[in-house]
Scaffold this motif. Structure first.
Motif: not given
Length: 236
Positions: A112-117, A188-199, A216-225
């Motif tokens: 798989i391909t992973i994006k690094a920041f 998107a799955p394997y996409g760009n990170r756009v936000d964070k969510i707390d444990d 992957w789970y969609e938790i909102g419009d174009k929001r995946y975890v």
């Protein structure tokens, strides 16, 4: 005549990990009367080197609002660089909570391909890549590839053809990671990170996407975890 007995504005002093933004100790509060001198203590911390300060380390108390920040970096860290890089994994890869830290979650599967920041080069010659909030992988059995997500589609064709989508009826779930930590939200799955969510945060799942490697789970419009960090209460 009583001005010299008047208390000046307190000064908050922060001792901060320059790379993570975490406080190394509880913020300190300095107090004094107007005209009294103050001096910020450049503390030493095990496994950290002092880097720089923001704000005046010495001066006199007055009615000015002041914050002083002293920044430190882990002794073993050499070069630290923000990057926009993609890594293709050649073998199952362990994910750590920080550079030279503890394993978290399940290993990532190969191919798989992973994006690094962010990339950290340690002083002993190792390279570590940040792939999410508190998620790091060590550069071993992997290689750098061109951005496979360019263009309108966020999922490369190889993965897009394999992804199966299961529509969920607003399934209730909870983010299950590490107390006090966050995970990333992607566009998107394997996409760009756009936000964070707390444990521990409750979420509502609308779609489940899987390619037989990751879920992957969609938790909102174009929001995946990542499904690695989702605890489902009930799935219909």
């Amino acid at each position: 005549m009583f001005e010299k007995f008047k208390t000046g504005n307190p000064i908050w002093v922060y001792y901060v990990d320059i790379d993570s933004g975490a406080n190394l100790i509880v913020p300190q509060l300095l107090r004094g009367r107007i005209g009294e001198e103050y001096q910020v203590d450049q503390k030493k911390f095990p496994n950290y080197d002092y880097v720089k300060a923001e704000g005046e380390l010495t001066g006199t108390f007055d009615m000015t609002q002041r914050n002083v920040k002293l920044f430190y970096r882990k002794k073993s860290w050499g070069e630290v660089q923000d990057i926009d890089m993609y890594l293709e994994l050649e073998a199952p890869t362990v994910v750590y909570d920080t550079v030279e830290g503890m394993p978290v979650g399940q290993p990532l599967p190969q191919d798989i391909t992973i994006k690094a920041f962010q990339r950290v080069a340690t002083k002993d010659g190792q390279f570590w890549y940040e792939i999410g909030a508190d998620q790091w992988i060590k550069y071993e059995k992997m290689h750098v590839v061109d951005n496979p997500f360019e263009g309108e589609k966020k999922i490369p064709s190889r993965l897009e053809n394999q992804l199966t989508v299961l529509r969920l009826n607003n399934v209730k779930a909870t983010i299950d990671y590490i107390p006090g930590k966050t995970i990333d939200i992607y566009d998107a799955p394997y996409g760009n990170r756009v936000d964070k969510i707390d444990d521990g945060q409750e979420v509502t799942l609308t779609n489940k996407l899987s390619d037989n490697q990751l879920t992957w789970y969609e938790i909102g419009d174009k929001r995946y975890v990542s499904g690695n960090y989702v605890k489902i209460d009930e799935e219909e």
